[in-house]
Design an enzyme around this catalytic site. Structure first.
Site, mmCIF file in Angstrom:
data_model
loop_
_atom_site.group_PDB
_atom_site.id
_atom_site.type_symbol
_atom_site.label_atom_id
_atom_site.label_comp_id
_atom_site.label_asym_id
_atom_site.label_seq_id
_atom_site.Cartn_x
_atom_site.Cartn_y
_atom_site.Cartn_z
ATOM 1 N N LYS A 76 -33.207 -33.537 -54.433
ATOM 2 C CA LYS A 76 -32.883 -32.335 -53.661
ATOM 3 C C LYS A 76 -31.393 -32.257 -53.384
ATOM 4 O O LYS A 76 -30.857 -31.187 -53.145
ATOM 5 C CB LYS A 76 -33.595 -32.390 -52.300
ATOM 6 C CG LYS A 76 -35.074 -32.172 -52.362
ATOM 7 C CD LYS A 76 -35.647 -32.331 -50.951
ATOM 8 C CE LYS A 76 -37.139 -32.501 -50.982
ATOM 9 N NZ LYS A 76 -37.671 -33.013 -49.709
ATOM 10 N N LYS B 79 -31.566 -39.453 -61.068
ATOM 11 C CA LYS B 79 -32.868 -39.007 -60.572
ATOM 12 C C LYS B 79 -32.859 -37.514 -60.221
ATOM 13 O O LYS B 79 -31.856 -37.028 -59.694
ATOM 14 C CB LYS B 79 -33.152 -39.837 -59.308
ATOM 15 C CG LYS B 79 -34.544 -39.803 -58.793
ATOM 16 C CD LYS B 79 -34.640 -40.659 -57.529
ATOM 17 C CE LYS B 79 -33.899 -40.073 -56.364
ATOM 18 N NZ LYS B 79 -34.109 -40.744 -55.074
ATOM 19 N N LYS C 51 -26.886 -42.611 -50.272
ATOM 20 C CA LYS C 51 -26.818 -41.447 -49.381
ATOM 21 C C LYS C 51 -25.580 -41.454 -48.504
ATOM 22 O O LYS C 51 -25.036 -40.398 -48.184
ATOM 23 C CB LYS C 51 -28.081 -41.357 -48.517
ATOM 24 C CG LYS C 51 -29.292 -40.955 -49.350
ATOM 25 C CD LYS C 51 -30.423 -40.392 -48.525
ATOM 26 C CE LYS C 51 -31.522 -39.881 -49.437
ATOM 27 N NZ LYS C 51 -32.763 -39.571 -48.751
#
Ligand code: TYM
Length: 332
Positions: free
Chosen positions: A197, A194, A111
């Site tokens: 969002k 994966k 992230k």
């Protein structure tokens, strides 16, 4: 006493990975456990969120949980920021967890990306808040998708270190519950990453608000390979996209991947994709109808969260008082 805690972030539309990897399993666990299901708005702001969008998304995620079959009367559904104990215990865990432990978290690395210096401190400390979510209620079982496994290992380490440091038996060592045919749903554009969002491509995911045409189009366009579908699970090795689509079919139809291989083996993707799209629409449409109904009554959704918050605070308060006493804080 066994107790379930799990959470989901209100950051944009939920997708099929959230539903198959987590929410659907939560619905199934309700008969056997006391459950807390939390919309983690405090985790959400580790990346900047538009305030109006965060509020809207908190309601929408709550509506999705209720529409999927979570029973807010029998269990507890609430948004995290309503219970101050999450932040208070997270601070204590900031002082229990070690920098080295958090430095190893792969999700932080993903992230934060290349620009680590610019990531929020909250994003780095995120797993400590997650441990606090769970342990504030002394939850014993945590149903999640595969991607949360490392965070739960950290939760166990924090619980163990706290128990050792303070020579007590305060926290249970939580068990992850990772089950079903879709513990890691992959992107429709790339079977090795994966479904998420944060993927910039809308085509990579099916969301809980996509209409039937959009779902069918996304599945039709999903990346595949030129071979026919295999008739055994072994034949899926090295075929990430085929494995993903057949896994999604298995999860949606409540069968095993091997059964899906037996049913569609030898067929071309085009026919299978049509069946998969029909199945996805049939399973999601009733949930979407109910979500729309709930979203038309935001006052009701807010009341569910407020009632859940009240029940959660009542559970958390005596546990937090015990923790504070153990740490050595004076009573107010
Ligand atoms: P979040 O909001 O990213 O995802 C919610 C749940 O969906 C699962 N999931 C998936 N499962 C299968 N395939 C996928 N592609 C996929 N993407 C997401 C996640 O594993 C998760 O179960 N840190 C958590 C929220 C959280 C939490 C907690 C969870 C905060 N506190 C305490 C459990 C206990 C998160 O960001 O989930």
């Amino acid at each position: 006493m066994s107790k379930i805690f799990s959470g989901v972030q209100p950051t944009g539309d939920l997708h099929l990975g959230n539903y198959l990897g987590a929410i659907r399993n939560w619905v199934r666990l309700q008969d056997d456990f006391d459950c807390l299901f939390c919309v983690v708005d405090m985790h959400a702001i580790t990346n900047w969120q538009d305030p109006a969008a965060l509020a809207a998304s908190t309601r929408e995620v709550t509506a999705a949980l209720l529409a999927s079959g979570i029973d807010a009367e029998r269990h507890i559904v609430f948004n995290q920021s309503q219970v101050p104990g999450h932040a208070e215990l997270a601070w204590i865990f900031n002082c229990v967890a070690r920098m080295g432990w958090l430095n190893r978290m792969t999700q932080f690395k993903e992230k934060a990306g290349k620009n680590r210096e610019n990531a929020s401190v909250g994003l780095f400390a995120y797993p400590n808040l997650m441990a606090a979510d769970i342990l504030l209620y002394k939850a014993t079982h945590v149903p999640v998708g595969e991607d949360q496994k490392q965070h739960l290992e950290l939760t166990r380490d924090i619980a163990q270190k706290f128990n050792n440091d303070f020579k007590c038996d305060m926290f249970p060592i939580v068990e992850p519950l990772i089950f079903g045919a879709a513990t890691r749903v992959m992107s429709l554009r790339d079977g090795t990453s994966k479904m998420s969002k944060s993927d910039p491509s809308e085509q990579s995911r099916i969301t809980m608000t996509d209409d039937a045409d959009t779902i069918a189009k996304k599945i039709r366009k999903a990346k595949t390979d030129p071979e026919a579908l295999p008739d055994t699970q072994k034949g899926l090795e090295g075929r990430a996209e085929a494995a993903n689509l057949m896994g999604i079919y298995a999860a949606l139809s409540d069968t095993e991947v091997a059964d899906v291989c037996a049913k569609f083996g030898g067929q071309q993707f085009s026919a299978f994709k049509q069946d998969l799209a029909d199945l996805a629409v049939a399973k999601l449409a009733p949930i979407q109808d109910e979500m729309r109904r709930l979203m038309a009554d935001p006052g009701h959704v807010d009341a569910v969260l407020a009632a859940g918050g009240q029940k959660a605070r009542a559970l958390a308060e005596p546990i937090l008082a015990e923790i504070k006493q153990t740490v050595g804080y004076l009573k107010p």
